[in-house]
Design a protein around this motif. Structure first.
Motif, mmCIF file in Angstrom:
data_model
loop_
_atom_site.group_PDB
_atom_site.id
_atom_site.type_symbol
_atom_site.label_atom_id
_atom_site.label_comp_id
_atom_site.label_asym_id
_atom_site.label_seq_id
_atom_site.Cartn_x
_atom_site.Cartn_y
_atom_site.Cartn_z
ATOM 1 N N THR A 10 21.222 -17.759 22.601
ATOM 2 C CA THR A 10 22.219 -16.847 22.047
ATOM 3 C C THR A 10 21.767 -15.394 22.178
ATOM 4 O O THR A 10 20.646 -15.103 22.584
ATOM 5 C CB THR A 10 22.460 -17.107 20.539
ATOM 6 O OG1 THR A 10 21.367 -16.569 19.772
ATOM 7 C CG2 THR A 10 22.619 -18.574 20.219
ATOM 8 N N TYR A 12 21.995 -13.718 19.249
ATOM 9 C CA TYR A 12 22.002 -13.503 17.803
ATOM 10 C C TYR A 12 20.808 -12.706 17.295
ATOM 11 O O TYR A 12 20.863 -12.129 16.209
ATOM 12 C CB TYR A 12 22.007 -14.846 17.068
ATOM 13 C CG TYR A 12 23.302 -15.626 17.140
ATOM 14 C CD1 TYR A 12 24.509 -15.028 17.493
ATOM 15 C CD2 TYR A 12 23.310 -16.988 16.836
ATOM 16 C CE1 TYR A 12 25.685 -15.757 17.559
ATOM 17 C CE2 TYR A 12 24.482 -17.729 16.886
ATOM 18 C CZ TYR A 12 25.667 -17.121 17.246
ATOM 19 O OH TYR A 12 26.817 -17.859 17.292
ATOM 20 N N ASP A 16 18.578 -11.829 11.378
ATOM 21 C CA ASP A 16 19.540 -12.378 10.428
ATOM 22 C C ASP A 16 19.397 -13.897 10.345
ATOM 23 O O ASP A 16 18.561 -14.489 11.021
ATOM 24 C CB ASP A 16 20.958 -11.990 10.852
ATOM 25 C CG ASP A 16 21.120 -10.479 11.010
ATOM 26 O OD1 ASP A 16 21.000 -9.772 10.003
ATOM 27 O OD2 ASP A 16 21.347 -10.025 12.145
ATOM 28 N N PHE A 18 21.620 -16.121 11.358
ATOM 29 C CA PHE A 18 22.598 -16.793 12.206
ATOM 30 C C PHE A 18 22.022 -18.026 12.895
ATOM 31 O O PHE A 18 22.649 -19.083 12.956
ATOM 32 C CB PHE A 18 23.139 -15.822 13.264
ATOM 33 C CG PHE A 18 23.763 -14.568 12.706
ATOM 34 C CD1 PHE A 18 24.576 -14.621 11.585
ATOM 35 C CD2 PHE A 18 23.527 -13.341 13.295
ATOM 36 C CE1 PHE A 18 25.158 -13.473 11.063
ATOM 37 C CE2 PHE A 18 24.097 -12.180 12.789
ATOM 38 C CZ PHE A 18 24.912 -12.251 11.669
ATOM 39 N N ALA A 21 21.465 -20.918 10.436
ATOM 40 C CA ALA A 21 22.713 -21.544 10.023
ATOM 41 C C ALA A 21 23.228 -22.512 11.089
ATOM 42 O O ALA A 21 23.717 -23.605 10.773
ATOM 43 C CB ALA A 21 23.766 -20.473 9.732
ATOM 44 N N CYS A 22 23.089 -22.123 12.357
ATOM 45 C CA CYS A 22 23.518 -23.007 13.450
ATOM 46 C C CYS A 22 22.622 -24.243 13.535
ATOM 47 O O CYS A 22 23.106 -25.360 13.746
ATOM 48 C CB CYS A 22 23.510 -22.252 14.775
ATOM 49 S SG CYS A 22 24.725 -20.928 14.880
ATOM 50 N N HIS A 40 16.907 -16.058 21.736
ATOM 51 C CA HIS A 40 17.991 -15.441 20.976
ATOM 52 C C HIS A 40 17.968 -13.938 21.159
ATOM 53 O O HIS A 40 18.534 -13.193 20.361
ATOM 54 C CB HIS A 40 17.893 -15.844 19.499
ATOM 55 C CG HIS A 40 17.964 -17.323 19.304
ATOM 56 N ND1 HIS A 40 19.107 -18.048 19.576
ATOM 57 C CD2 HIS A 40 17.019 -18.224 18.929
ATOM 58 C CE1 HIS A 40 18.878 -19.328 19.342
ATOM 59 N NE2 HIS A 40 17.620 -19.460 18.968
ATOM 60 N N SER A 125 35.126 -20.131 10.672
ATOM 61 C CA SER A 125 35.136 -18.671 10.648
ATOM 62 C C SER A 125 35.627 -18.137 11.987
ATOM 63 O O SER A 125 35.253 -18.636 13.047
ATOM 64 C CB SER A 125 33.722 -18.147 10.380
ATOM 65 O OG SER A 125 33.635 -16.760 10.652
ATOM 66 N N THR A 127 34.687 -15.469 13.244
ATOM 67 C CA THR A 127 33.630 -14.673 13.869
ATOM 68 C C THR A 127 32.328 -15.437 14.059
ATOM 69 O O THR A 127 31.336 -14.850 14.493
ATOM 70 C CB THR A 127 33.333 -13.413 13.026
ATOM 71 O OG1 THR A 127 32.879 -13.807 11.724
ATOM 72 C CG2 THR A 127 34.573 -12.544 12.899
ATOM 73 N N PHE A 128 32.309 -16.749 13.759
ATOM 74 C CA PHE A 128 31.041 -17.479 13.834
ATOM 75 C C PHE A 128 31.277 -18.904 14.346
ATOM 76 O O PHE A 128 31.024 -19.885 13.658
ATOM 77 C CB PHE A 128 30.361 -17.505 12.466
ATOM 78 C CG PHE A 128 28.871 -17.752 12.506
ATOM 79 C CD1 PHE A 128 28.189 -17.988 13.699
ATOM 80 C CD2 PHE A 128 28.127 -17.742 11.329
ATOM 81 C CE1 PHE A 128 26.819 -18.212 13.721
ATOM 82 C CE2 PHE A 128 26.753 -17.966 11.335
ATOM 83 C CZ PHE A 128 26.110 -18.199 12.536
ATOM 84 N N ARG A 131 28.209 -21.467 14.515
ATOM 85 C CA ARG A 131 27.945 -22.293 13.331
ATOM 86 C C ARG A 131 29.016 -23.351 13.106
ATOM 87 O O ARG A 131 28.704 -24.502 12.776
ATOM 88 C CB ARG A 131 27.867 -21.385 12.100
ATOM 89 C CG ARG A 131 27.567 -22.110 10.792
ATOM 90 C CD ARG A 131 27.807 -21.198 9.604
ATOM 91 N NE ARG A 131 29.221 -20.844 9.471
ATOM 92 C CZ ARG A 131 29.682 -19.898 8.655
ATOM 93 N NH1 ARG A 131 28.839 -19.186 7.924
ATOM 94 N NH2 ARG A 131 30.986 -19.638 8.583
#
Length: 261
Positions: A10, A12, A16, A18, A21-22, A40, A125, A127-128, A131
């Motif tokens: 990614t 990402y 953060d 992110f 979470a994935c 990432h 989401s 925007t995500f 995830r």
């Protein structure tokens, strides 16, 4: 078919949460898998850079699921897709990020749009999707869900493909687009390794002296060498330094290699 490995690529970053979470949405439904973080650190929104890293990495991994998310169009009408290739499955946005890697894995056997919401994390989401869509779908495939259950089929010819990088090979040398610059400052070009066989021993790279060689140590410290790199591309390196800085080039620039004699 089930899978024990999911690779994850990614833009990402790691500052953060992110990535974590994935990981969580993959492991929640497929706790048996191992997740291999390829990188990432793709520059934000750099679809082409992500596609190149992915294509140059996946051939060296075991048969796996490859989740890739460089997705500036997340939440728009761009499609979320999965591609089945002879040596793996790729999951991500339909923006050109995946097809080069699919080619590296033997070509596109099947492609589907990820429209079947029962495999997504709800609510999704806008925007995500890494995830809420790509991660959960990867977990579903890892546990044996067939691609045909994920959504409707896509004609492989309708997948978004990035334009090929620019390359011109003549009897006098070659002109090629810079497609990557690694952390050492090595300048990878669009020219395949086979193009190096026609190059002179003494070269000019955009007017700067260089030599053909097989290793970084083929030239004296501080000098430029043109070699075939581990991805089978013609690359310009500087022994002990950055070729990109010496040549003042960036990704997308053109370099011209000609005989110095």
């Amino acid at each position: 078919m089930t899978y024990r490995l999911i690779s994850f690529t990614t833009d990402y970053g790691t500052r953060d949460g992110f990535v974590a979470a994935c990981h969580g949405t993959m492991l929640w439904s497929a706790p048996h898998v191992s997740i291999l973080d390829v990188t990432h650190e793709i520059p934000p929104g750099d679809v082409r850079g992500g596609a190149l890293v992915l294509a140059q990495t996946v051939p060296y991994l075991p048969e796996s699921i490859h989740v890739a998310v460089v997705d500036p169009g997340v939440g728009t009408n761009r499609r979320a897709i999965a591609i089945e290739a002879p040596r793996g499955v790729l999951i991500g946005p339909d923006n050109g990020l995946l097809p080069w890697a699919a080619d590296a894995l033997g070509g596109v056997d099947r492609a589907v749009e990820l429209t079947e919401s029962r495999w997504h994390r709800e609510p999704v989401s806008r925007t995500f999707h890494g995830r809420d869509v790509f991660g959960p779908v990867a977990a579903a495939v890892a546990t044996g869900t067939a691609l045909t259950s994920l959504g409707g089929p896509i004609d492989p010819g309708d997948l978004v493909r990035l334009p090929d990088p620019l390359l011109s090979i003549t009897a006098n040398g070659l002109t090629a687009e810079v497609i990557a610059i690694d952390r050492f400052g090595n300048v990878q070009t669009a020219a395949p390794g086979s193009a190096a066989t026609g190059l002179a021993q003494r070269l000019l790279v955009n007017g700067t002296a260089a030599k053909s060689g097989e290793t970084f140590g083929s030239v004296e410290t501080g000098k430029l060498v043109v070699l075939v790199d581990s991805a089978d591309r013609v690359t310009i390196a500087r022994n002990g330094g950055s070729a990109a800085e010496s040549l003042d080039v960036r990704i997308g620039d053109m370099v011209r290699l000609t005989a110095a004699d």
